[in-house]
Design an enzyme around this catalytic site. Structure first.
Site, short mmCIF file in Angstrom:
data_model
loop_
_atom_site.label_atom_id
_atom_site.label_comp_id
_atom_site.label_asym_id
_atom_site.label_seq_id
_atom_site.Cartn_x
_atom_site.Cartn_y
_atom_site.Cartn_z
N ARG A 56 0.86 -1.18 0.00
CA ARG A 56 0.00 0.00 0.00
C ARG A 56 0.90 1.23 0.00
O ARG A 56 2.05 1.19 0.46
CB ARG A 56 -0.87 0.02 1.26
N LYS A 70 -2.19 -1.25 13.80
CA LYS A 70 -3.63 -1.40 13.98
C LYS A 70 -4.02 -2.84 14.36
O LYS A 70 -4.86 -3.06 15.22
CB LYS A 70 -4.33 -0.99 12.68
N HIS A 89 -3.72 1.55 -6.83
CA HIS A 89 -4.21 0.29 -6.27
C HIS A 89 -4.25 -0.84 -7.30
O HIS A 89 -4.20 -2.01 -6.94
CB HIS A 89 -5.60 0.52 -5.66
N ARG A 92 -1.65 -3.53 -6.89
CA ARG A 92 -1.93 -4.64 -5.96
C ARG A 92 -2.75 -5.72 -6.67
O ARG A 92 -2.51 -6.91 -6.48
CB ARG A 92 -2.69 -4.14 -4.72
N HIS A 138 -4.01 -9.07 4.38
CA HIS A 138 -5.44 -9.21 4.64
C HIS A 138 -5.67 -10.25 5.73
O HIS A 138 -5.06 -11.31 5.72
CB HIS A 138 -6.19 -9.67 3.39
N TYR A 157 -9.79 -9.01 -5.07
CA TYR A 157 -8.67 -8.65 -5.93
C TYR A 157 -8.52 -9.59 -7.12
O TYR A 157 -7.67 -9.40 -7.97
CB TYR A 157 -7.35 -8.68 -5.14
#
Length: 186
Positions: free
Chosen positions: A34, A59, A130, A133, A156, A165
């Site tokens: 990212r 996180k 993006h 990815r 993920h 994706y």
């Protein structure tokens, strides 16, 4: 793929910021990182001896280790040893003009990718960062990498997130499809 090569060749590595931009693009393309992960990369995140990159996800309170492909390693070494400004900043990617030596922001990473897309001749509808990815995910899938491994590489927690994706290419699918049992050809 041809498109990825075109994108990488669009980056001019003849000057220091170009070497930085090329290494940034390799991070986005080779590892599917990212933009925030690229901007946050620190020198200590790379284990040069084992060719691994450790990303910390504050996180989720976990880390993920990724292999550093040879092309990315060469780009990082070239940038760090020949082009990166002298700085005390622990971040790999820094500004080459004011604020000189300070870590780049996420918007800078996006700008690097957008300029590469433009120089490579991609239409604006295909120039989202993006997409890199998605491209990396498709490449891993076509090489037979299990979905769970792809999810881990992308960071993920859920395979369902990774499934978004994946795009099915009808031409490739028809090439491997078997005839339906009991159906006669028309």
């Amino acid at each position: 793929t041809k498109e990825i090569s075109r994108l990488l060749y669009s980056v001019d590595r003849d000057y220091p910021a170009g070497k930085r931009d090329f290494a940034i693009m390799r991070c986005l393309i080779d590892l599917g990182l990212r933009t925030s992960e690229v901007a946050g990369l620190k020198m200590r995140d790379i284990n040069w001896r084992n060719d691994t990159l450790t990303l910390s996800c504050v996180k989720l309170r976990r880390q993920r280790k990724l292999p550093v492909p040879e092309g990315l390693k060469l780009a990082l070494v070239d940038y760090i040893t020949h082009a990166r400004p002298e700085t005390q900043a622990p971040f790999i990617f820094v500004y080459h003009r004011a604020p000189l030596g300070q870590p780049v922001k996420v918007s800078t990473i996006r700008g690097v990718a957008r300029r590469a897309f433009t120089r490579a001749g991609f239409p604006s509808s295909q120039s989202q960062v993006h997409r890199l990815r998605y491209s990396m995910t498709s490449q891993l899938l076509s090489n037979g990498v299990p979905l769970k491994t792809i999810a881990d590489v992308l960071g993920h927690q859920s395979i369902d997130t990774t499934k978004r994706y994946i795009f099915i290419n009808p031409k490739e699918l028809s090439a491997i499809a078997l005839p339906w049992p009991g159906r006669t050809s028309l």
